[in-house]
Each structure stands twice: as structure tokens, then as C-alpha cells.
Design an enzyme around this catalytic site. Sequence first.
Site, mmCIF file in Angstrom:
data_model
loop_
_atom_site.group_PDB
_atom_site.id
_atom_site.type_symbol
_atom_site.label_atom_id
_atom_site.label_comp_id
_atom_site.label_asym_id
_atom_site.label_seq_id
_atom_site.Cartn_x
_atom_site.Cartn_y
_atom_site.Cartn_z
ATOM 1 N N LYS A 115 0.830 -1.213 0.000
ATOM 2 C CA LYS A 115 0.000 0.000 0.000
ATOM 3 C C LYS A 115 0.856 1.252 0.000
ATOM 4 O O LYS A 115 0.492 2.257 -0.608
ATOM 5 C CB LYS A 115 -0.925 -0.005 1.209
ATOM 6 C CG LYS A 115 -1.931 -1.130 1.101
ATOM 7 C CD LYS A 115 -3.060 -1.007 2.095
ATOM 8 C CE LYS A 115 -4.051 -2.106 1.828
ATOM 9 N NZ LYS A 115 -4.284 -2.959 2.989
ATOM 10 N N GLU A 199 -3.873 6.746 8.626
ATOM 11 C CA GLU A 199 -4.796 7.524 7.800
ATOM 12 C C GLU A 199 -5.923 8.065 8.663
ATOM 13 O O GLU A 199 -6.240 7.491 9.706
ATOM 14 C CB GLU A 199 -5.442 6.631 6.714
ATOM 15 C CG GLU A 199 -4.596 6.429 5.492
ATOM 16 C CD GLU A 199 -5.277 5.550 4.450
ATOM 17 O OE1 GLU A 199 -6.411 5.095 4.688
ATOM 18 O OE2 GLU A 199 -4.653 5.322 3.406
ATOM 19 N N HIS A 234 -14.893 -8.090 5.872
ATOM 20 C CA HIS A 234 -14.061 -7.931 4.690
ATOM 21 C C HIS A 234 -14.281 -9.008 3.647
ATOM 22 O O HIS A 234 -13.481 -9.174 2.736
ATOM 23 C CB HIS A 234 -12.579 -7.823 5.066
ATOM 24 C CG HIS A 234 -12.338 -6.723 6.070
ATOM 25 N ND1 HIS A 234 -12.442 -5.401 5.728
ATOM 26 C CD2 HIS A 234 -12.061 -6.756 7.382
ATOM 27 C CE1 HIS A 234 -12.218 -4.656 6.805
ATOM 28 N NE2 HIS A 234 -11.992 -5.462 7.823
ATOM 29 N N ARG A 291 -5.668 -8.204 -10.485
ATOM 30 C CA ARG A 291 -6.177 -9.488 -10.981
ATOM 31 C C ARG A 291 -7.574 -9.282 -11.578
ATOM 32 O O ARG A 291 -8.162 -8.216 -11.449
ATOM 33 C CB ARG A 291 -6.290 -10.470 -9.821
ATOM 34 C CG ARG A 291 -7.256 -9.950 -8.758
ATOM 35 C CD ARG A 291 -7.518 -10.903 -7.625
ATOM 36 N NE ARG A 291 -8.552 -10.396 -6.738
ATOM 37 C CZ ARG A 291 -8.355 -9.589 -5.696
ATOM 38 N NH1 ARG A 291 -7.124 -9.183 -5.402
ATOM 39 N NH2 ARG A 291 -9.358 -9.182 -4.961
#
Length: 479
Positions: A115, A199, A234, A291
Site C-alpha cells: 500500500k 490515515e 471484509h 487481478r
Amino acid sequence: MRKLLVANRGEIAIRVMTTAKKMGIKTVAIYSTIDRNAPHVKFADEAVCIGEAPSNQSYLLGSKIIEVAKQLDVDAIHPGYGFLSENANFAEEVEQNNLIFIGPKSKAIKVMGSKLAAKDAVKAYDIPMVPGIDEAITDVVKAKAIAKEIGFPILIKASAGGGGKGMRVVEKESDLESQMQRAISEATSAFGDGSVFIEKYVASPRHIEIQIMADSHGNTIHLFERECSVQRRHQKVVEEAPSAVLTPELRSKMGEAAVKVAKACDYLGAGTVEFLLDENHNFYFLEMNTRLQVEHPVSELITGTDLVELQIRVARGEQLSIQQEDLQINGHALELRVYAEDPLNDFLPSVGHLDTYQIPIGEGIRVDNGFEEGMDIPIYYDPMLSKLITYGKTREEAIELMIKAIGNYHVKGVQTTLPFGKFVCEHEAFRSGKFDTHFVKKHYTPEILHSEMEEEAKIAAMIAMKQYLKDQEIIRLPL
Ligand code: MV4
């Protein structure tokens, strides 16, 4: 390209081979011992057993798969999703062996796999990002200073993370030190990389992602958005395209930002750029998935494209035949992931034998399926049975069709997420489009589903009883 090896199993292996066959390309399946009679093996022109059931002894053996490909004179390898699909070393090894990897170059996979590297790569491209830092942090004093600047609540994230692992919300300064230590140790044990960053925490976001496609001649297009806010822990459960809340203006802006992200890493093939959308409709770049995603069919349905065909074409060096201006959204598509999991029991895997397995058919219904009646569901892999996809002129039509299709999907022997899908489609918050990533947490309890299912079972029993009495009457009448 005459022959394609699919380094995967289940519905996605069949999905990829279907397009290869349509394009006149021969197909090779690989399988583990437990999958020897699996549908994807029967579907392929050739199939090779590559090892034992655990994925690290079969579907994850990159070098062995490449060896098989060379022996069988294969030209290209499609990795599907999961397994080796985002393994930069595998992509590189495929190319070093003069085979085509159907996906981006290993460098793009590597950059987007981190990230922090991803944030760094897109920095110069004027893409909106959540306020925060773009380098790994270990010093608590420094972290506190940054958190104060951003303002609480903040979110600590693992650079190597995925699926929310290593993520921690911090509400106040006094919690920061302990949460940071937890995040670092979680990231270290899960990914072997303890890099974390900070963040601003976006409290009630929607998850919007943009499908992109890039060729090797400098052309990159986007195929609009998918909304995947309905997820639990998730794991996405229901996805749709388009999103119920994007305006044409916002859609173009997000699409353009996604194309810039792809250009920033010199992208090739199909990719997905993830964004968060806050309550004020500000969007922020989160990460890029390098992907073909599980939920790609909803984008195919609303754009009339075959994303696997486009992947294959750009992988063999062709220019994209579609330009951005050629694309438009037609209708609305919904996808429900049908998992062998028990929604009444914390979604625990419900593996077993498929005593009954009948999938719905009809106009506007597409089922990307990897299973058949009589099969055992292996415990070794993801328990997703299929994807139930519906398409209608409007969102309402797609939802109604989904509810109907769920009713015509018959599974006995294992519990599935089908009743949960029905619950979502019937829920006012989902139907009105007023939901965010907290939908499941906010609205779902097993008790609601349980009483709904009981009610339905009662009605079914009543119908059966009525029919029984009627049949008795018919038999008795002549007497
Ligand atoms: C966030 C966030 C709020 N604020 N980042 C979850 C997994 C990873 N892909 C990023 N995730 C989030 N990042 C900031 N700054 C909330 C989430 C998040 C989430 C994102 C998309 C879909 C579902 C989610 C569920 C919980 C948290």
C-alpha cells in the site's frame, strides 16, 4: 495463442476456459488429487494432476505448474483470482520461461501489493487520497504528532495488508501506543512485514471500485464502477453495477482517477482500483487489485463486454478494440456470492455433500458455477460454490429477479448464504440504496433470518398439507 493453462480451480477456471474455447484456444486444467473429478477438470481439453489437496502442495506450486505448461506446449497461463494471481515472482517466472502471463507485469503487481509503494507511485498523478502519511512509521511519539494533525479517529493500516488484517481504529491519543504495537505485531505475523501507516478514519464509507483494462500500446479504459459495500468481515457478499449513488459526473471523475492509477504503474490487462466514498461523496484512492476479480461479471453485463476475452487479447499484444467513448452503461447487474457457509451460525464453513444441487436458469440469470450435485465440497479451499448474477433494465428489476432466482436455487446437504442474500435483497436499506460498509453489522442478526426461514418453512408445510388433502380427495371421490 493456441493453448492456455488455467492455474486455478472451481468456477473461475471454468469461466476462463469458456472464453478460451469461444476464441478457439485449447485449454489445460491443473488439479489436486481431491479435485480429480471436479467440473473444471472435465471441462478442459487436457488436465494434469499437480499434487495433493493442500494448496501449498498443488495450486500454489508455481514452478511445477510452469513445468507442466512447458511439457504440454502451452502458450499462456491464466491465474484466475487468489492462489498465484498476485504473486509477482510467479508472473516473472512465467515470462522468463517464454510463456505469456495473462495479467500485468510483475513490477506492477509488486508495487500495488504494497500500500505504501502504491501511494508513492500515484503521488504525482493528482489522485485524491485519504489524509494521512505515506511512509512506514514505528516511532510512537511521531505517530502521536501525526494523529493530532490529522485528527482522531485515525486508522492504522498494514502496508502489506489485505482483507482488513492489521487494521486498527484509534479513537483517542491514549489508545494509540497499544493499538500501534498490536497492528505491528499482527502485520509481522500475518505478512512478515511490520510496516504500518496512519490515515484519517472514514467512518461510514461506501466501497466503490473501478474496473480498468489496459493494452500494451498505451491505451487504458475504465468500465465504470462496482459497488461492494455489502460485506461482512471484509468478505464481499453482494456486489452490483452500477452503484446506486454515483452521478455521471462523479463516475467520470472516479473513472479518470482509476485510469491515472493504472498509468502510474504502467499497467497491463484487467485491474481494479478501489475507492472509499464518504457521506459527502468525496472519493479516496485505497488500493489497486492486479487481478480479474470475483465480481467482474456485473461489469461485463452492464457494458456488454467479455473481460476475459479482452485480457487474452491484450496479453497477446493486440490493441484494445474499444475506446472509452464507445462504452456506456446498460441496465443493472447484481451478484450474490453463494458460499457453503451457515448464515445462522456465524457464517462457519458448512462443507459436506451436495445431496441436491440445482441452479436456477432463465432470462437475466447467470450462474458462474463450479459444483454439481453429488459432489463433496473440499475443506481445503475457499467454500464459494458459485456466483448468482442477475441482470435487469433497472436496479429494482435486478433485485426482484435475484429474489426469484434464490427461490429457484435448490441446495441440500450443506447450508449456504442464499437465505442471507434474500435477506439483503428484501431489506429496505439495501432497496433504497441508503447503505454503507456497515450494512451487515447494522442490520443483520441470525435471529431475523431464522424467523424468516421458519415462516417460509411453515408456509411450505401448509402448501404441502393442502396438496396432500386435495390428493386424498381425488382418490376418495370415486368411492
Ligand atoms: C479504510 C476505512 C476507513 N478509513 N480506510 C478495509 C480493507 C481495506 N481494503 C481498506 N479498508 C478500509 N479502509 C480509511 N482511511 C474503512 C475500511 C473498511 C472497508 C473498506 C471497504 C469495504 C469494506 C470495509 C469494511 C470495513 C472497513
